[in-house]
Design a protein around this motif. Sequence first.
Motif, PDB file in Angstrom:
ATOM      1  N   PRO A   1      -2.203  10.140  -1.052  1.00 58.87           N
ATOM      2  CA  PRO A   1      -0.751  10.001  -0.900  1.00 58.87           C
ATOM      3  C   PRO A   1       0.025  11.243  -1.313  1.00 58.87           C
ATOM      4  CG  PRO A   1      -1.488   8.817  -2.832  1.00 58.87           C
ATOM      5  CD  PRO A   1      -2.701   9.448  -2.228  1.00 58.87           C
ATOM      6  N   ARG A   2      -0.321  12.385  -0.740  1.00 55.90           N
ATOM      7  CA  ARG A   2       0.512  13.578  -0.928  1.00 55.90           C
ATOM      8  C   ARG A   2       0.336  14.464   0.300  1.00 55.90           C
ATOM      9  NH1 ARG A   2      -3.106  17.521  -2.247  1.00 55.90           N
ATOM     10  NH2 ARG A   2      -5.071  16.790  -3.142  1.00 55.90           N
ATOM     11  N   LEU A   3       1.212  15.459   0.402  1.00 63.14           N
ATOM     12  CA  LEU A   3       1.122  16.321   1.581  1.00 63.14           C
ATOM     13  C   LEU A   3       0.221  17.513   1.283  1.00 63.14           C
ATOM     14  CD1 LEU A   3       4.817  16.237   2.796  1.00 63.14           C
ATOM     15  CD2 LEU A   3       2.882  14.843   3.515  1.00 63.14           C
ATOM     16  N   PRO A   4      -0.462  18.035   2.302  1.00 64.93           N
ATOM     17  CA  PRO A   4      -1.371  19.158   2.068  1.00 64.93           C
ATOM     18  C   PRO A   4      -0.603  20.431   1.725  1.00 64.93           C
ATOM     19  CG  PRO A   4      -1.129  18.746   4.406  1.00 64.93           C
ATOM     20  CD  PRO A   4      -0.406  17.637   3.716  1.00 64.93           C
TER      21      PRO A   4
ATOM     22  N   ASN B   1       9.789   0.992  10.894  1.00 66.37           N
ATOM     23  CA  ASN B   1      11.180   1.364  10.632  1.00 66.37           C
ATOM     24  C   ASN B   1      11.167   2.722   9.942  1.00 66.37           C
ATOM     25  OD1 ASN B   1      10.455   0.881   7.907  1.00 66.37           O
ATOM     26  ND2 ASN B   1      10.956  -1.289   8.188  1.00 66.37           N
ATOM     27  N   TRP B   2      12.342   3.195   9.556  1.00 65.68           N
ATOM     28  CA  TRP B   2      12.405   4.545   9.002  1.00 65.68           C
ATOM     29  C   TRP B   2      11.559   4.673   7.734  1.00 65.68           C
ATOM     30  CZ3 TRP B   2      12.747   9.213  10.263  1.00 65.68           C
ATOM     31  CH2 TRP B   2      13.027  10.207   9.325  1.00 65.68           C
ATOM     32  N   ASP B   3      11.601   3.634   6.894  1.00 67.97           N
ATOM     33  CA  ASP B   3      10.815   3.657   5.662  1.00 67.97           C
ATOM     34  C   ASP B   3       9.324   3.824   5.971  1.00 67.97           C
ATOM     35  OD1 ASP B   3      12.740   3.583   3.839  1.00 67.97           O
ATOM     36  OD2 ASP B   3      12.435   1.507   3.168  1.00 67.97           O
ATOM     37  N   PHE B   4       8.872   3.092   6.979  1.00 69.25           N
ATOM     38  CA  PHE B   4       7.454   3.082   7.307  1.00 69.25           C
ATOM     39  C   PHE B   4       6.949   4.481   7.667  1.00 69.25           C
ATOM     40  CE2 PHE B   4       3.988   2.192  10.436  1.00 69.25           C
ATOM     41  CZ  PHE B   4       3.101   1.622   9.545  1.00 69.25           C
ATOM     42  N   ILE B   5       7.769   5.223   8.420  1.00 63.71           N
ATOM     43  CA  ILE B   5       7.280   6.543   8.843  1.00 63.71           C
ATOM     44  C   ILE B   5       7.705   7.660   7.898  1.00 63.71           C
ATOM     45  CG2 ILE B   5       7.010   6.005  11.299  1.00 63.71           C
ATOM     46  CD1 ILE B   5       9.684   7.248  11.813  1.00 63.71           C
ATOM     47  N   SER B   6       8.485   7.339   6.865  1.00 65.06           N
ATOM     48  CA  SER B   6       8.961   8.439   6.013  1.00 65.06           C
ATOM     49  C   SER B   6       8.556   8.287   4.553  1.00 65.06           C
ATOM     50  CB  SER B   6      10.482   8.557   6.108  1.00 65.06           C
ATOM     51  OG  SER B   6      11.071   7.426   5.520  1.00 65.06           O
ATOM     52  N   THR B   7       7.763   7.276   4.221  1.00 61.91           N
ATOM     53  CA  THR B   7       7.351   7.139   2.815  1.00 61.91           C
ATOM     54  C   THR B   7       5.836   7.207   2.671  1.00 61.91           C
ATOM     55  OG1 THR B   7       7.250   4.746   2.965  1.00 61.91           O
ATOM     56  CG2 THR B   7       9.335   5.694   2.225  1.00 61.91           C
ATOM     57  N   PHE B   8       5.409   7.398   1.434  1.00 64.72           N
ATOM     58  CA  PHE B   8       3.980   7.495   1.147  1.00 64.72           C
ATOM     59  C   PHE B   8       3.365   6.101   1.039  1.00 64.72           C
ATOM     60  CE2 PHE B   8       5.563  11.571  -0.146  1.00 64.72           C
ATOM     61  CZ  PHE B   8       4.550  12.426   0.246  1.00 64.72           C
ATOM     62  N   PRO B   9       2.090   5.984   1.352  1.00 65.54           N
ATOM     63  CA  PRO B   9       1.436   4.675   1.174  1.00 65.54           C
ATOM     64  C   PRO B   9       1.220   4.401  -0.314  1.00 65.54           C
ATOM     65  CG  PRO B   9      -0.155   6.324   1.901  1.00 65.54           C
ATOM     66  CD  PRO B   9       1.184   6.991   1.900  1.00 65.54           C
ATOM     67  N   ARG B  10       1.131   3.104  -0.650  1.00 66.85           N
ATOM     68  CA  ARG B  10       0.827   2.712  -2.020  1.00 66.85           C
ATOM     69  C   ARG B  10      -0.355   1.762  -2.011  1.00 66.85           C
ATOM     70  NH1 ARG B  10       6.281   1.986  -1.441  1.00 66.85           N
ATOM     71  NH2 ARG B  10       5.977  -0.261  -1.283  1.00 66.85           N
ATOM     72  N   LYS B  11      -0.989   1.606  -3.158  1.00 71.62           N
ATOM     73  CA  LYS B  11      -2.118   0.682  -3.316  1.00 71.62           C
ATOM     74  C   LYS B  11      -3.155   0.856  -2.209  1.00 71.62           C
ATOM     75  CE  LYS B  11       0.521  -2.679  -5.897  1.00 71.62           C
ATOM     76  NZ  LYS B  11       1.121  -4.015  -5.925  1.00 71.62           N
ATOM     77  N   SER B  12      -3.762   2.007  -2.149  1.00 67.82           N
ATOM     78  CA  SER B  12      -4.734   2.438  -1.150  1.00 67.82           C
ATOM     79  C   SER B  12      -4.352   2.034   0.277  1.00 67.82           C
ATOM     80  CB  SER B  12      -6.156   1.986  -1.486  1.00 67.82           C
ATOM     81  OG  SER B  12      -6.193   0.680  -1.940  1.00 67.82           O
ATOM     82  N   GLY B  13      -3.069   2.131   0.578  1.00 70.53           N
ATOM     83  CA  GLY B  13      -2.638   1.950   1.956  1.00 70.53           C
ATOM     84  C   GLY B  13      -2.199   0.548   2.291  1.00 70.53           C
ATOM     85  N   SER B  14      -2.382  -0.408   1.356  1.00 69.50           N
ATOM     86  CA  SER B  14      -2.045  -1.789   1.692  1.00 69.50           C
ATOM     87  C   SER B  14      -0.536  -2.046   1.584  1.00 69.50           C
ATOM     88  CB  SER B  14      -2.803  -2.767   0.800  1.00 69.50           C
ATOM     89  OG  SER B  14      -2.461  -2.544  -0.555  1.00 69.50           O
ATOM     90  N   GLU B  15       0.197  -1.073   1.077  1.00 67.97           N
ATOM     91  CA  GLU B  15       1.659  -1.181   1.052  1.00 67.97           C
ATOM     92  C   GLU B  15       2.226   0.198   1.378  1.00 67.97           C
ATOM     93  OE1 GLU B  15       3.250  -2.624  -2.628  1.00 67.97           O
ATOM     94  OE2 GLU B  15       1.976  -4.415  -2.609  1.00 67.97           O
ATOM     95  N   GLY B  16       3.545   0.212   1.642  1.00 67.90           N
ATOM     96  CA  GLY B  16       4.209   1.489   1.842  1.00 67.90           C
ATOM     97  C   GLY B  16       4.072   2.022   3.258  1.00 67.90           C
TER      98      GLY B  16
END
Lengths: 305, 292
Positions: free
Chosen positions: B227-230, B50-65
């Motif tokens: 979890p940040r942009l280059p 969904n929109w959140d999935f492709i527009s937010t940063f991952p959390r907890k080493s990728g297991s969320e977000g």
Amino acid sequence: MLRRRPSGSFLRLFDMKSFREKIIFYVLLGAASTSCIVVLLIFLFLGKEAFPFIWDPGLMELLRTRWVPVSYSEEIFGLIPLFTGSVVVTVLATVIMIPFGVLGAIYIAEMASNLERTVLKPFVEILAGIPSVVIGFFGLVVLSPIIKEAFGLQTGLTALTGAILLALMAIPTVISISEDAIRSVPRSYKEASLALGAGRMQTIWKVVVPAALPGIIAAIMLGMGRVIGETMVVLMVTGNAARISFDPFESVRTMTATIAAEMGEVAFGSHHYQALFWVGLVLLVITFGLNVVARKALKKYQMQG
Amino acid sequence: MKSKTKSRAARNKAWELLAAGLIRAVSYSIVVVIGYIVLDIVVKGLPAVNWDFISTFPRKSGSEGGILPAIVGTAYLVAGAIVVAMPLGMASAVYLSEYASQGRFTRIIRLAIITLAGVPSIVFGLFGLGLFVIFFGFGASILSGSLTLAFMILPTIIVSSEEALRAVPQSLREGSLALGATRWQTIYRNVLPYALPGMFTGSILGVGRAAGETAPILFTVAAFYLPRLPSSVFDQVMALPYHLYVLATQLPEAEKVLPLQYGTALVLLLLVLIFNLAAIVLRNHFRKKVQW
């Protein structure tokens, strides 16, 4: 009033034109040479990183039968188990991909209606486009549980699981090149066979396929080149146990998976690091050989047709 | 006697039908398998995307977000690769199709292209590590990763660009040359305009391949969790294919993040398929439209 140009200026103008042509020629030539330079650099830089291994601990180390890169007592860098791992997976995958690839090519080239062809060909091209990591992921979560259940194994991460997926990935290569080979069989061969009363399948099997055989073999070799060089699928689904085994139901570790799994954690310049570059060199030489032989066969064959 | 030949003909006919049926079944089974893989990923991946999935940063080493940095990273890598590979590949193709003679040098170039096309992707990774990361000192960065991917897709672009150039009829070149145009004027005005759509096909295929490859970026750019942009070309980035690999195999509780894995797989698959379909459609369109 029309001023006459001095003849020298005309000459200069002409020179400018041919000068520009020359510059463009050399720029294009330079661009075309990059492929050669890159191939040279690949051999050079793999060789450069692998080279010190020749003196210490010596090349014989690579021929040992165990791969134990991290150990407190003795590190062993025998490539043999990795090599047999790659061979087992490649042979299995080749056995699986030959019937599907070749029969698929026969169907598309000789039997399919136009409508079927417009559906089948894009499907095969879609298969060629699916990223290997996605195929590996599918293998991990869908295929390996099926294999585990079907054969009553401890784990579904086996050489067979990897081979099935790799065959799938190589099938588009086999189909498209075999199809070209089958298509380039002269019509007169087929017509002669049909006129003598042979059936359609008989003609395909006894006339078309033998005539296209060099091309089909080249297609299979190119498919094998893809299989042996594929990394992510084997890394994800073959279990990665570095031991010599020819059992398709056991887990194996291929050369590509070894590089992918270990290069990230290795100390720069260590024996382990150099050994991994040797693995890369072996892979490079094998795929280079397969490619060159296959292309030679294709070229020779096309000249005849 | 007569009945014997008759029964033989009947048997032959039965074999013919059986063989035809077998070949058809095998061919269709390939389609079924491809369809099954794609459907499996679409059906199980859709709920996670969904929109959140492709527009937010991952959390907890990728297991969320979400997977935003992986999408952005892949976009940068692909853009960098194509910026390098497209001009190089197209120029190589123009040389091979319009200038090259049948000499030894041309044979060497062709051998090099074939070799390059067959080099395993993991070996490209080693090459990128040795040359860009270590020798040039770019480190694990967008620059190293893009250059590695660029050389990997170069043969794809050269081969299909050359095919497009060769499809332009010789008479167009001869007409222009006969009117006194130079070689480059002929190419620029009479050959390239007709060949360009086909040449772009190869580049689009290259984009699809660069977006989906994992092995070449393992040691040259890909970050496990960032979890940040280059901010520059010397930064590491996350990338979609590597992120899928990490989610599927490197997290302690891979089962729990299965929806995220499927979601990532779907986004990657769609991205690559869109590029491939675009290339196929474009190619078929121009094959049909341009008839000499």
